[in-house]
Motif scaffolding. Structure first.
Motif, mmCIF file in Angstrom:
data_model
loop_
_atom_site.group_PDB
_atom_site.id
_atom_site.type_symbol
_atom_site.label_atom_id
_atom_site.label_comp_id
_atom_site.label_asym_id
_atom_site.label_seq_id
_atom_site.Cartn_x
_atom_site.Cartn_y
_atom_site.Cartn_z
ATOM 1 N N VAL A 201 6.281 -4.870 -2.804
ATOM 2 C CA VAL A 201 7.000 -6.424 -2.040
ATOM 3 C C VAL A 201 6.321 -5.173 -1.085
ATOM 4 O O VAL A 201 6.213 -6.128 -0.167
ATOM 5 C CB VAL A 201 8.316 -6.342 -2.112
ATOM 6 C CG1 VAL A 201 9.060 -7.478 -0.891
ATOM 7 C CG2 VAL A 201 8.753 -7.204 -3.725
ATOM 8 N N PHE A 202 6.707 -3.916 -0.488
ATOM 9 C CA PHE A 202 6.674 -3.563 0.504
ATOM 10 C C PHE A 202 5.158 -3.746 1.005
ATOM 11 O O PHE A 202 4.848 -4.173 2.226
ATOM 12 C CB PHE A 202 7.790 -2.011 0.265
ATOM 13 C CG PHE A 202 7.068 -1.175 1.491
ATOM 14 C CD1 PHE A 202 8.076 -1.171 2.667
ATOM 15 C CD2 PHE A 202 5.628 -0.448 2.097
ATOM 16 C CE1 PHE A 202 7.587 -0.708 3.934
ATOM 17 C CE2 PHE A 202 5.641 0.264 2.718
ATOM 18 C CZ PHE A 202 6.089 -0.009 4.228
ATOM 19 N N ARG A 204 3.033 -5.755 -0.203
ATOM 20 C CA ARG A 204 2.993 -7.019 -0.414
ATOM 21 C C ARG A 204 2.576 -7.371 1.471
ATOM 22 O O ARG A 204 2.404 -7.838 2.214
ATOM 23 C CB ARG A 204 3.497 -7.810 -1.437
ATOM 24 C CG ARG A 204 3.529 -9.584 -1.039
ATOM 25 C CD ARG A 204 2.166 -10.167 -1.472
ATOM 26 N NE ARG A 204 1.956 -9.603 -2.844
ATOM 27 C CZ ARG A 204 2.283 -10.604 -3.710
ATOM 28 N NH1 ARG A 204 2.922 -11.436 -3.278
ATOM 29 N NH2 ARG A 204 1.997 -10.289 -4.806
ATOM 30 N N MET A 205 4.183 -7.551 1.483
ATOM 31 C CA MET A 205 4.297 -7.499 3.574
ATOM 32 C C MET A 205 4.177 -6.747 4.010
ATOM 33 O O MET A 205 3.735 -7.573 5.481
ATOM 34 C CB MET A 205 6.054 -7.759 3.540
ATOM 35 C CG MET A 205 6.654 -8.152 2.146
ATOM 36 S SD MET A 205 6.178 -9.779 2.522
ATOM 37 C CE MET A 205 7.198 -10.491 1.360
ATOM 38 N N VAL A 207 0.489 -6.319 3.837
ATOM 39 C CA VAL A 207 -0.619 -6.327 4.680
ATOM 40 C C VAL A 207 -0.356 -8.283 4.717
ATOM 41 O O VAL A 207 -0.679 -8.333 6.248
ATOM 42 C CB VAL A 207 -0.886 -6.816 3.189
ATOM 43 C CG1 VAL A 207 -2.461 -7.458 3.082
ATOM 44 C CG2 VAL A 207 -1.813 -5.455 2.124
ATOM 45 N N ALA A 208 0.752 -8.537 4.087
ATOM 46 C CA ALA A 208 0.640 -10.029 5.062
ATOM 47 C C ALA A 208 1.875 -9.819 6.354
ATOM 48 O O ALA A 208 0.885 -10.882 7.767
ATOM 49 C CB ALA A 208 2.209 -10.823 4.533
ATOM 50 N N SER A 211 -1.716 -9.941 8.310
ATOM 51 C CA SER A 211 -2.406 -11.258 8.460
ATOM 52 C C SER A 211 -2.000 -12.483 9.245
ATOM 53 O O SER A 211 -2.555 -12.531 9.707
ATOM 54 C CB SER A 211 -2.710 -11.390 7.028
ATOM 55 O OG SER A 211 -3.230 -12.779 6.874
ATOM 56 N N ASN A 212 -0.568 -12.435 9.069
ATOM 57 C CA ASN A 212 -0.225 -13.639 10.185
ATOM 58 C C ASN A 212 1.600 -13.247 10.522
ATOM 59 O O ASN A 212 1.697 -13.211 9.153
ATOM 60 C CB ASN A 212 -0.427 -14.993 9.407
ATOM 61 C CG ASN A 212 0.102 -16.100 10.860
ATOM 62 O OD1 ASN A 212 1.205 -15.514 11.808
ATOM 63 N ND2 ASN A 212 -0.591 -16.863 10.498
ATOM 64 N N VAL A 216 4.661 -14.439 8.184
ATOM 65 C CA VAL A 216 5.498 -14.495 7.538
ATOM 66 C C VAL A 216 6.980 -14.476 7.976
ATOM 67 O O VAL A 216 7.885 -14.553 7.255
ATOM 68 C CB VAL A 216 4.902 -12.784 7.919
ATOM 69 C CG1 VAL A 216 5.979 -11.902 6.861
ATOM 70 C CG2 VAL A 216 3.739 -12.408 7.105
ATOM 71 N N GLY A 278 -4.237 -6.583 8.049
ATOM 72 C CA GLY A 278 -4.386 -7.406 7.006
ATOM 73 C C GLY A 278 -4.889 -7.606 6.105
ATOM 74 O O GLY A 278 -5.170 -7.961 5.342
#
Lengths: 332, 495
Positions: A201-202, A204-205, A207-208, A211-212, A216, A278
Motif C-alpha cells: 500500500v505504501f 502504491r500511495m 506513486v499515486a 500522480s495527483n 488521493v 507519479g
C-alpha cells in the motif's frame, strides 16, 4: 481496439500503434531505451578495453556504485511523490563521520543503529517541513543539505575520523560467494524497493500522490504521512551509503558525497522517472546508476582526465532524457 | 452556393495510431451564424475543432476560408486567420492577472508595458460582456465561471471572425448562461461565425441556426434548427428516445444517514442545515458561487469548518479531513474530474481501489493482487466501463468512462453517504443515462446521496428533494412534487 470508447480529447494511441515492423521496433527502442543504452555502453566498453570484462573490474564497478544506487532508491521514492531531496550527499558525509565516531566508543551494531536513526531523524525533519509545514521540497532539502554538511564538519572537527573497527572494515572489503558485501547490500535494498513499489500500500500511495495529490487526498488517504516517510527513508538510505563509504576506507570523512544528490537525481531521471512525480521504476533507476558508473569506469580504463569525464557524463544525461522526450511525443 | 460559406472543412480525415478519429468529415459554416456541432463523446467533435484551430494536423482534406483554400499549420496561423477557440479545459496562466492573460501575446506596444492602459483595455472588454471582474485579479482567485469569461475575452480581443466554443456552458449557472447567449447574439450580428459544441440540446435549440451531427468520426448530417427537433437530433446521435433519460428508481427511503446543522465555512457557507436519508437523492441547486461546492467540501472535511455540527448515522462526528470522512462512510465525487477525481495517468485498477485499499491489503500493507483484480474486474463489469482492461490508464478512457472509474472507488469502499458534485459534467448523453442508472442503483442499496447539479432537467429528473442555495445560505427546499425549473430559479435568484 475498435470496441473501446474514446474521448476525443484524449488522443494517445496507447497500444493501438499500427503493427508495422519499423513502428514496432521503434516502440521497443523507446520503451527499453535505458536498457538499450546500458547494453550499448557495455558493448562499447568491452570493445574499447580488454580489462573491462574481468571479474575484478565488474565487481569493482558495482562496489563503486553501491552507495549511489542505494541513495538513488531513496531518491526515487521522493521523486515519485513529486518531490526532490538535495540533502542526500550531505547526509552521506554525516553518516560516514558519525558511524566512525560512534565506533570509537561502542559496539558495531549499536553504532550502526544509532547512525541509521540519525539519518531517519534528519531525513524526517525535511519530510516534516515538506508535508506538514508545506515548504517546497527544493527549499527544505536545500536547507538540510547545508545543515547536515555543517554538522558533519562540526562533529568531526573538520578532520577525517579514523576507525579501527575491524567489524566494519570486514564488511567493506569482505566477500560472499566472490561478491563484495556492499554489492549484496545494494541488491537487497534494490529488491526491497521493487517489492515495496509493487506489492505494498505504501508504494502504491507514493506513486499515486505524485500522480495527483488532490485526488488521493479526496479519496480519504492521509497524504502527509506518506510524504513525510519518503524523506525519512531517503535519509536512512543516505547514511547507509555513508556507512559503506567508511567501511571501505576505514575513515569517516566530512567531505565525501559532495554532488552525490545530483548523481542520484541523474540516475533516477536517466531511468525515465518524471520529476513531476507519479512515474518511475526501481529497475530503471538501477540501470541509471549502472550507466553513470559505467561511464566513469570506462573513462578511467581509458585514462580520460576528470574534467572531460564530467562533460561526457552531462552529455549522456542529456541524450538519455532526450530519448525519453521522443518517447513521450510518440505516445501522444 | 459555396461562396456563402465563411469556413468550410471538406473531407477531413485523421487517424491516431491505427484508430480513425475522423473519416471524411464535412462541415460548412455561414457568415454570422451560430452552428452547433453535436455528437457523443468520442464522435470527433473536439478533434475536428482542434484541426480547425491548428492544434493538431489533419491527414487529409481541405479547409476553405471565404471560398479560398487556406493552410493552417499551427495555432498561431489559425489565430492570424481569425479563428479563435475556447477550450473546455482552459489554457490560462493561473498566477498571472486577468489582463495579462487576455493580452498575453501582445502585452506591450513598445518595449515597456503600459499597465494602466492594459488594465483599462481589459476592463472595457469585461464590461462589454457585462461581467464585473477585476482585471488585476490573478486567475486562480476567480471562480471557474469567471475564468471562462477571461478565455472568451482573450479570443474576442484577437478580433476573431470564427469563434469555436467547446462546451461553454458546462461550468456556468443559469444567469451566466443567459449572459453568454446575449453575447453570442451580439457577436452574430457583427458577422462573427460561431461554432458551438454542446451536449445540452435545450441550449442548442435556443441559439443555433444549424446543427451538424457527428457520430463515430463521420458526419451524420446537417439540419436547420427550425426544421428539426430534439428527438430527431438524439436519434441522429445515438438512436435513442428522450423519455428514457431518467430511469425509474426503486429505492426505499429509510433512516437518516446525514444531518448537518448550522454549518459555516469560509465566506461562502453560512448556517447551512439539511438532512439526507438512506436511499434518498437530495439535490443542491443554485447559481455558480452560491456556495454549493463549498458546502459539500466542508461536510467532507476537504475545507475547514468554522462552526456547526455534522451527524453521521445519527451520531455526532468530528470530520476534519477527507480521511475522517471516508472512515465515517462518506464519499465525495468532486466537480473537477481530471484535477480531483481520478489519477489520469495511472491504471483503472489503482484508481478503483484507492478508497478501499484496506479491503484488499493485509498485515503490514501487502496488497493482494488476486483480491484487487477480482474486485476491480467486478466493478468494471458492473459499471460497464468500456476499456481494454483494468491495467489501462484512465486517460485512455472517454469522459463518461473516466467518471465511472471515479464512481467505482466509492462503490468499492461501501460508503453510506455519497456526495456527487456535478456528476455528469462533460459527459455525453448515452453515458449520462448510464450514470443516472448507477445513481439509482446505489440509492437502491440504501446509500444516501447528496447531488449538486447545474443541469436543471437532471436535478428535477433525479432528486427526491432539492435544497436551493443563494449567497451561501439555504434559500429554500422543494419536495419532488414542487420541482420545476421555475420554482428552483425563483429560490436561486431570489426576489
Amino acid at each position: 481496439m475498435g470496441g473501446s470508447s474514446r474521448s476525443e480529447l484524449d488522443i494517445s494511441p496507447g497500444s493501438n500503434v499500427k503493427p508495422g515492423g519499423l513502428a514496432v521496433a521503434w516502440k521497443y527502442i523507446y520503451k527499453y531505451n535505458t536498457l538499450i543504452m546500458l547494453v550499448l555502453l557495455i558493448i562499447a566498453s568491452s570493445m574499447i578495453s580488454p580489462a573491462f570484462f574481468t571479474e575484478r573490474n565488474i565487481f569493482n564497478l558495482l562496489r563503486q556504485i553501491s552507495g549511489l544506487t542505494i541513495i538513488s532508491m531513496g531518491m526515487l521514492l521522493v521523486i515519485l511523490t513529486g518531490g526532490i531531496d538535495l540533502s542526500v550527499g550531505s547526509l552521506l558525509a554525516l553518516g560516514s563521520v558519525i558511524v566512525a565516531l560512534f565506533l570509537n566508543g561502542m559496539p558495531l551494531s549499536e553504532a550502526i543503529l544509532l547512525t541509521l536513526l540519525v539519518g531517519a531523524l534528519l531525513g524526517g525533519a525535511s519530510g516534516f517541513l515538506v508535508s506538514f509545514a508545506k515548504m517546497a521540497p527544493f527549499v527544505a532539502t536545500l536547507a538540510m543539505m547545508t545543515i547536515a554538511r555543517g554538522l558533519a564538519f562540526i562533529v568531526s572537527g573538520g578532520h577525517p575520523i579514523i576507525t579501527s573497527s575491524e567489524g566494519l572494515s570486514s564488511f567493506g572489503t569482505g566477500y560472499f560467494l566472490h561478491i563484495p558485501l556492499p554489492v549484496i547490500l545494494m541488491f537487497v535494498i534494490f529488491i526491497i524497493t521493487v517489492i515495496v513499489l509493487r506489492y505494498t500500500v505504501f508504494g502504491r500511495m507514493v506513486v499515486a500522490i505524485g500522480s495527483n495529490e488532490t485526488a488521493v487526498r479526496l479519496s480519504g488517504i492521509g497524504v502527509k504521512g506518506y510524504k513525510f516517510s519518503v524523506y525519512a527513508i531517503a535519509g536512512v538510505c543516505s547514511v547507509i551509503a555513508g556507512i559503506i563509504s567508511t567501511s571501505r576506507t576505514g575513515v569517516g570523512s566530512p567531505i565525501v558525497g559532495t554532488g552525490m544528490e545530483l548523481d542520484a537525481i541523474a540516475a533516477v531521471v536517466i531511468g525515465g522517472a518524471s520529476l513531476n512525480g507519479g512515474r518511475g521504476s526501481a529497475f530503471n533507476t538501477l540501470l541509471g546508476a549502472l550507466i553513470l558508473g559505467l561511464i566513469g569506469n570506462i573513462m578511467n580504463l581509458l585514462s580520460v582526465p576528470a574534467y572531460p569525464q564530467q562533460v561526457i557524463k552531462g552529455l549522456i544525461i542529456v541524450i538519455a532524457v532526450l530519448m525519453q522526450g521522443i518517447k513521450k511525443q510518440s505516445d501522444n | 452556393m459555396p461562396e456563402n460559406y465563411c469556413v468550410e472543412m471538406r473531407g477531413i480525415s485523421k487517424a491516431f495510431g491505427g484508430v480513425n478519429a475522423l473519416k471524411n468529415v464535412d462541415l460548412a459554416v455561414k457568415k454570422g451564424e451560430i452552428h452547433a456541432l453535436v455528437g457523443e463523446n468520442g464522435a470527433g467533435k473536439s478533434t475536428l475543432m482542434k484541426i480547425l484551430a491548428g492544434a493538431i494536423a489533419r491527414d487529409n482534406g481541405q479547409i476553405l476560408l471565404d471560398g479560398g483554400e487556406i493552410s493552417i499549420t499551427d495555432p498561431k496561423s489559425a489565430r492570424n486567420l481569425g479563428i479563435g477557440i475556447i477550450y473546455q479545459e482552459f489554457v490560462l496562466a493561473k498566477d498571472l492577472t486577468v489582463a495579462e492573460n487576455i493580452f498575453l501575446n501582445r502585452l506591450s506596444e513598445g518595449l515597456i508595458i503600459n499597465w494602466k492602459k492594459l488594465y483599462r483595455k481589459a476592463k472595457d472588454l469585461l464590461d462589454n460582456l457585462g461581467f464585473d471582474i477585476n482585471p488585476s485579479a490573478t486567475i486562480d482567485t476567480l471562480s471557474v465561471a469567471h475564468q471562462q469569461i477571461v478565455e472568451i475575452c482573450k479570443a474576442l480581443s484577437e478580433n476573431s471572425r470564427i469563434l469555436i466554443f467547446d462546451e461553454p456552458t458546462a461550468v456556468l449557472a443559469t444567469r451566466e448562461v443567459e449572459r453568454l447567449f446575449t453575447l453570442l447574439e451580439t457577436l452574430k450580428k457583427q458577422d462573427v461565425s460561431i461554432i458551438y459544441i454542446s451536449h445540452r440540446l435545450e441550449e442548442i435549440f435556443r441559439i443555433a441556426d444549424n446543427i451538424t451531427v457527428l457520430k463515430d468520426g463521420s458526419t451524420v448530417g446537417t439540419v436547420r434548427t427550425k426544421d428539426s427537433g430534439k428527438d430527431e437530433i438524439i436519434r441522429m446521435m445515438i438512436g435513442r428516445n428522450l423519455e428514457s433519460m431518467f430511469p425509474d428508481r426503486n429505492a426505499e427511503i429509510g433512516e437518516e444517514v446525514l444531518r448537518v446543522e448550522g454549518l459555516n465555512s469560509g465566506q461562502r457557507v453560512k448556517d447551512v442545515s439539511f438532512v439526507v436519508k438512506a436511499g434518498e437523492v437530495v439535490g443542491i441547486s443554485g447559481l455558480v458561487g452560491a456556495g454549493r461546492t463549498e458546502t459539500v467540501r466542508a461536510v467532507f472535511g476537504a475545507d475547514r469548518k468554522d462552526g456547526g455540527n455534522v451527524y453521521v448515522m445519527g451520531k455526532p462526528s468530528n470530520i476534519k479531513s477527507p480521511r475522517d470522512a471516508v472512515r465515517h462512510g462518506v464519499g465525495l465525487l468532486p466537480e473537477d474530474r481530471k484535477a480531483q477525481g481520478v489519477l489520469l495517468h495511472l491504471p483503472i485498477k489503482i484508481n478503483s481501489t484507492m478508497s478501499a485499499i484496506k479491503k484488499i491489503s493485509k498485515g503490514m500493507g501487502w496488497i493482494s493482487s488476486q483480491e484487487e483484480n477480482k474486485l476491480v474486474e467486478d466493478l468494471v463489469k458492473k459499471l460497464a466501463i468500456k476499456t481494454s482492461g483494468i491495467d489501462a490508464d484512465v486517460s485512455s478512457l472517454s469522459g463518461g468512462n473516466q467518471q465511472k472509474v471515479a464512481f467505482s472507488k466509492w462503490l468499492a469502499s461501501n460508503c453510506r453517504i455519497l456526495i456527487l458534485d456535478e456528476p455528469t459534467r462533460g459527459v455525453d448523453v448515452g453515458a449520462k443515462v448510464e450514470i443516472y442508472k448507477l445513481i439509482n442503483e446505489i440509492a437502491g442499496q440504501g446509500v444516501g446521496i447528496l447531488m449538486i447539479s447545474s443541469d436543471m432537467p437532471e436535478i428535477i429528473g433525479m432528486c427526491d428533494r432539492v435544497m436551493v442555495m443563494k449567497d451561501g445560505l439555504v434559500s429554500g427546499e422543494l419536495a419532488k412534487s414542487d420541482l420545476s425549473e421555475e420554482s428552483i430559479l425563483r429560490l436561486a435568484i431570489g426576489g
